[in-house]
Write an enzyme that holds these catalytic residues in place. Structure first.
Site, PDB file in Angstrom:
ATOM      1  N   ARG A  95       0.977   4.567  -9.744  1.00 35.95           N
ATOM      2  CA  ARG A  95       2.148   5.157  -8.764  1.00 35.95           C
ATOM      3  C   ARG A  95       1.431   6.091  -7.578  1.00 35.95           C
ATOM      4  O   ARG A  95       0.281   6.899  -8.217  1.00 35.95           O
ATOM      5  CB  ARG A  95       3.379   5.672  -9.542  1.00 35.95           C
ATOM      6  N   LYS A 120       5.150   8.899 -15.236  1.00 37.36           N
ATOM      7  CA  LYS A 120       6.647   8.594 -14.990  1.00 37.36           C
ATOM      8  C   LYS A 120       7.562   8.580 -16.462  1.00 37.36           C
ATOM      9  O   LYS A 120       8.286   8.936 -16.499  1.00 37.36           O
ATOM     10  CB  LYS A 120       6.912   7.506 -14.115  1.00 37.36           C
ATOM     11  N   HIS A 176       5.065   1.392  -2.675  1.00 34.94           N
ATOM     12  CA  HIS A 176       5.238   1.091  -4.049  1.00 34.94           C
ATOM     13  C   HIS A 176       4.802  -0.351  -4.184  1.00 34.94           C
ATOM     14  O   HIS A 176       4.525  -1.060  -5.325  1.00 34.94           O
ATOM     15  CB  HIS A 176       6.569   1.275  -4.690  1.00 34.94           C
ATOM     16  N   ARG A 179       1.559  -1.325  -5.742  1.00 35.80           N
ATOM     17  CA  ARG A 179       1.643  -1.531  -7.290  1.00 35.80           C
ATOM     18  C   ARG A 179       1.868  -3.081  -7.782  1.00 35.80           C
ATOM     19  O   ARG A 179       1.273  -3.635  -8.679  1.00 35.80           O
ATOM     20  CB  ARG A 179       2.705  -0.366  -8.082  1.00 35.80           C
ATOM     21  N   HIS A 201       3.901   0.188 -18.483  1.00 32.23           N
ATOM     22  CA  HIS A 201       5.375  -0.334 -18.924  1.00 32.23           C
ATOM     23  C   HIS A 201       5.639  -0.494 -20.488  1.00 32.23           C
ATOM     24  O   HIS A 201       4.788  -1.089 -20.760  1.00 32.23           O
ATOM     25  CB  HIS A 201       5.450  -1.816 -18.363  1.00 32.23           C
ATOM     26  N   TYR A 211       7.164  -7.408 -11.602  1.00 37.34           N
ATOM     27  CA  TYR A 211       5.777  -7.151 -11.155  1.00 37.34           C
ATOM     28  C   TYR A 211       4.799  -8.548 -11.534  1.00 37.34           C
ATOM     29  O   TYR A 211       3.954  -8.743 -10.616  1.00 37.34           O
ATOM     30  CB  TYR A 211       5.070  -6.070 -11.850  1.00 37.34           C
TER      31      TYR A 211
END
Length: 224
Positions: A95, A120, A176, A179, A201, A211
């Site tokens: 990120r 995050k 983003h 990513r 994740h 994703y």
């Protein structure tokens, strides 16, 4: 505080910002109200649990094109470092904030790994570095601050938007999306569980639904 207070706020807020922003803000408010119920004892129940959230809508599925290249120009300006940040993000799936907070002490070149002490989701993780990612790091001088890219998140955001505005057809490109592109590339090389370790994740459903976008034609070849 009653549910209708937050329902009114939600409807007014939706006139100012996008639904995704309203959803995030409602989650923050809900966490505060839940604390007020369980630990502070100032609310009988959480009123946020009784109102509707704005719809999530469809997930973004934009992937940047493959026409970004790394040249041999010496890295001197902030604009050049911003360019390397974009390329590094495409190689690592990191990120923006994670890249801006990277310190040289957390980069282990011999193992081709960068350690992220805080991410995050509140935990640390190690990110493997491709050969292209290593080549990008080789271009960067060691700064006195110890920061790898020596760029703040605010500077990255402002200069990325300015650069994007100068490119025809790039309006849909959000940072983003790098990513998304990185994880789509990696999905063709590693298993979903390995991909989750790289991306950080904890919920595989998000990884698979948002994703993980492999070429279905290529998947058909794997079945033979």
């Amino acid at each position: 505080l009653r549910p209708y207070h937050f329902a009114q706020w939600r409807d007014n807020r939706k006139k100012e910002v996008q639904d995704a922003t309203v959803r995030r803000e409602l989650e923050t408010l809900s966490a505060v109200c839940q604390m007020a119920v369980k630990e502070w004892g100032v609310l009988p129940s959480n009123p946020l649990l009784q109102i509707r959230r704005p719809s999530k809508g469809k997930a973004r599925n934009y992937i940047p094109p493959d026409d970004i290249v790394l040249d041999g120009v010496p890295i001197i300006t902030t604009k050049q470092r911003i360019g390397l940040v974009v390329l590094f993000a495409i190689e690592t799936a990191m990120r923006a904030g994670e890249i801006c907070n990277m310190m040289w002490r957390d980069v282990h070149l011999s193992r081709r790994v960068v350690h992220l002490p805080m991410t995050k989701n509140g935990s640390s993780r190690d990110v493997p570095l491709s050969k292209k990612a290593m080549a990008i790091l080789d271009r960067l001088p060691r700064s006195e601050s110890g920061s790898v890219f020596d760029v703040s998140s605010h500077t990255l955001d402002v200069m990325f938007r300015r650069a994007r505005a100068k490119v025809d057809g790039a309006e849909a490109f959000h940072f983003h999306d790098t990513r998304h592109k990185a994880l789509t590339r990696m999905a063709a090389k590693v298993e979903p569980m390995q991909l989750a370790k790289i991306s950080g994740h904890k919920d595989l459903r998000i990884l698979l639904n948002v994703y993980y976008n492999p070429d279905v034609g290529e998947l058909a070849d794997l079945l033979d």
